[in-house]
Design a protein around this motif. Structure first.
Motif, mmCIF file in Angstrom:
data_model
loop_
_atom_site.group_PDB
_atom_site.id
_atom_site.type_symbol
_atom_site.label_atom_id
_atom_site.label_comp_id
_atom_site.label_asym_id
_atom_site.label_seq_id
_atom_site.Cartn_x
_atom_site.Cartn_y
_atom_site.Cartn_z
ATOM 1 N N GLU A 18 -42.034 33.157 56.428
ATOM 2 C CA GLU A 18 -41.076 34.471 56.430
ATOM 3 C C GLU A 18 -39.906 33.953 57.194
ATOM 4 O OE1 GLU A 18 -41.303 38.138 59.350
ATOM 5 O OE2 GLU A 18 -43.184 38.012 58.200
ATOM 6 N N TYR A 19 -39.843 33.429 57.938
ATOM 7 C CA TYR A 19 -38.580 33.012 58.980
ATOM 8 C C TYR A 19 -37.627 32.161 57.707
ATOM 9 C CZ TYR A 19 -38.606 34.727 63.387
ATOM 10 O OH TYR A 19 -38.662 35.849 64.418
ATOM 11 N N ILE A 26 -33.570 25.675 61.657
ATOM 12 C CA ILE A 26 -34.440 24.785 62.256
ATOM 13 C C ILE A 26 -33.964 24.123 63.409
ATOM 14 C CG2 ILE A 26 -36.066 23.023 61.797
ATOM 15 C CD1 ILE A 26 -36.342 23.673 58.786
ATOM 16 N N LEU A 27 -34.463 24.151 64.439
ATOM 17 C CA LEU A 27 -33.606 23.642 65.553
ATOM 18 C C LEU A 27 -34.908 22.533 66.040
ATOM 19 C CD1 LEU A 27 -31.664 23.492 67.831
ATOM 20 C CD2 LEU A 27 -32.708 25.338 68.938
ATOM 21 N N ASP A 28 -34.368 21.358 65.826
ATOM 22 C CA ASP A 28 -35.376 20.218 66.613
ATOM 23 C C ASP A 28 -35.036 20.003 67.749
ATOM 24 O OD1 ASP A 28 -36.465 17.610 66.844
ATOM 25 O OD2 ASP A 28 -36.678 17.503 64.507
ATOM 26 N N GLY A 62 -26.007 33.166 63.993
ATOM 27 C CA GLY A 62 -26.222 34.490 63.554
ATOM 28 C C GLY A 62 -27.614 34.577 62.801
ATOM 29 N N LYS A 63 -28.173 33.413 62.640
ATOM 30 C CA LYS A 63 -29.775 33.456 61.784
ATOM 31 C C LYS A 63 -31.027 33.285 62.806
ATOM 32 C CE LYS A 63 -27.402 31.537 57.858
ATOM 33 N NZ LYS A 63 -27.320 30.590 56.855
ATOM 34 N N PRO A 64 -31.959 33.722 62.308
ATOM 35 C CA PRO A 64 -33.281 33.265 62.890
ATOM 36 C C PRO A 64 -33.167 31.894 63.406
ATOM 37 C CG PRO A 64 -33.671 34.411 60.751
ATOM 38 C CD PRO A 64 -32.311 34.354 61.010
ATOM 39 N N VAL A 65 -34.162 31.635 64.202
ATOM 40 C CA VAL A 65 -34.321 30.149 64.663
ATOM 41 C C VAL A 65 -35.795 29.909 64.647
ATOM 42 C CG1 VAL A 65 -34.153 28.484 66.402
ATOM 43 C CG2 VAL A 65 -32.275 30.146 65.763
ATOM 44 N N ILE A 66 -36.155 28.662 63.928
ATOM 45 C CA ILE A 66 -37.507 27.943 64.111
ATOM 46 C C ILE A 66 -37.439 26.581 64.994
ATOM 47 C CG2 ILE A 66 -39.625 27.132 62.899
ATOM 48 C CD1 ILE A 66 -38.715 28.696 60.383
ATOM 49 N N ALA A 67 -37.825 26.830 66.049
ATOM 50 C CA ALA A 67 -37.875 25.740 67.020
ATOM 51 C C ALA A 67 -38.951 24.607 66.560
ATOM 52 C CB ALA A 67 -37.980 26.089 68.437
ATOM 53 N N VAL A 89 -36.405 33.953 67.699
ATOM 54 C CA VAL A 89 -36.839 32.547 67.542
ATOM 55 C C VAL A 89 -38.403 32.370 67.558
ATOM 56 C CG1 VAL A 89 -36.301 32.195 69.913
ATOM 57 C CG2 VAL A 89 -36.626 30.154 68.420
ATOM 58 N N ILE A 90 -38.901 31.484 66.814
ATOM 59 C CA ILE A 90 -40.359 31.411 66.624
ATOM 60 C C ILE A 90 -40.509 29.814 67.030
ATOM 61 C CG2 ILE A 90 -41.167 33.202 65.388
ATOM 62 C CD1 ILE A 90 -41.810 30.947 63.089
ATOM 63 N N ASN A 91 -41.532 29.299 67.493
ATOM 64 C CA ASN A 91 -42.015 28.202 67.892
ATOM 65 C C ASN A 91 -42.715 27.656 66.424
ATOM 66 O OD1 ASN A 91 -43.120 25.869 68.430
ATOM 67 N ND2 ASN A 91 -44.395 26.437 70.344
ATOM 68 N N GLY A 92 -42.207 26.710 65.916
ATOM 69 C CA GLY A 92 -42.690 26.095 64.593
ATOM 70 C C GLY A 92 -43.664 25.036 64.886
ATOM 71 N N GLY A 93 -43.817 24.488 66.071
ATOM 72 C CA GLY A 93 -44.584 23.528 66.496
ATOM 73 C C GLY A 93 -44.011 22.083 65.847
ATOM 74 N N PRO A 94 -45.028 21.326 65.422
ATOM 75 C CA PRO A 94 -44.396 20.082 64.831
ATOM 76 C C PRO A 94 -43.542 20.246 63.936
ATOM 77 C CG PRO A 94 -47.004 19.937 65.306
ATOM 78 C CD PRO A 94 -46.313 21.263 65.428
ATOM 79 N N TRP A 95 -42.483 19.309 63.709
ATOM 80 C CA TRP A 95 -41.460 19.399 62.532
ATOM 81 C C TRP A 95 -42.021 19.302 61.328
ATOM 82 C CZ3 TRP A 95 -39.845 15.826 59.154
ATOM 83 C CH2 TRP A 95 -40.218 14.388 59.451
#
Length: 104
Positions: A18-19, A26-28, A62-67, A89-95
């Motif tokens: 969805e994100y 995607i924020l690594d 200005g966008k949602p983030v997946i860490a 932001v959501i926690n995506g876990g392992p990249w």
């Protein structure tokens, strides 16, 4: 909720998709050495320790983030901090969890 449910990891695949569908960044947050070993194409790299210094830059996107990170622990820390700063932001876990949903 039983004791063992406290340790059960939530299936994030639907939320990740969805994100990504909403053009999430995607924020690594791994170290540079980990990043150099492999990362998602197009991901933004900011080591966890530098997230507080980069909050305005992250907001400016200005966008949602997946860490993401290696195991989900550091991305969880980043997620908690960024949520407190008003970032979606959501926690995506392992990249690799997120990478599998990217169109290549």
């Amino acid at each position: 909720m039983g004791l063992f449910n406290l340790f059960k990891k939530k299936n994030m695949s639907k939320e990740i998709q969805e994100y990504l569908g909403n053009e999430a960044v995607i924020l690594d947050v791994r170290t540079i050495a980990e990043w150099n070993e492999g990362h998602s194409e197009g991901a933004k790299h900011i080591v966890l320790n530098f997230i507080p210094e980069q909050v305005e830059q992250i907001k400016a996107v200005g966008k949602p983030v997946i860490a993401v990170c290696r195991s989900g622990a550091r991305s969880g820390q980043a997620t908690d901090f960024l949520v407190a700063q008003g970032i979606d932001v959501i926690n995506g876990g392992p990249w690799e969890n997120v990478d599998q949903y990217l169109i290549k």
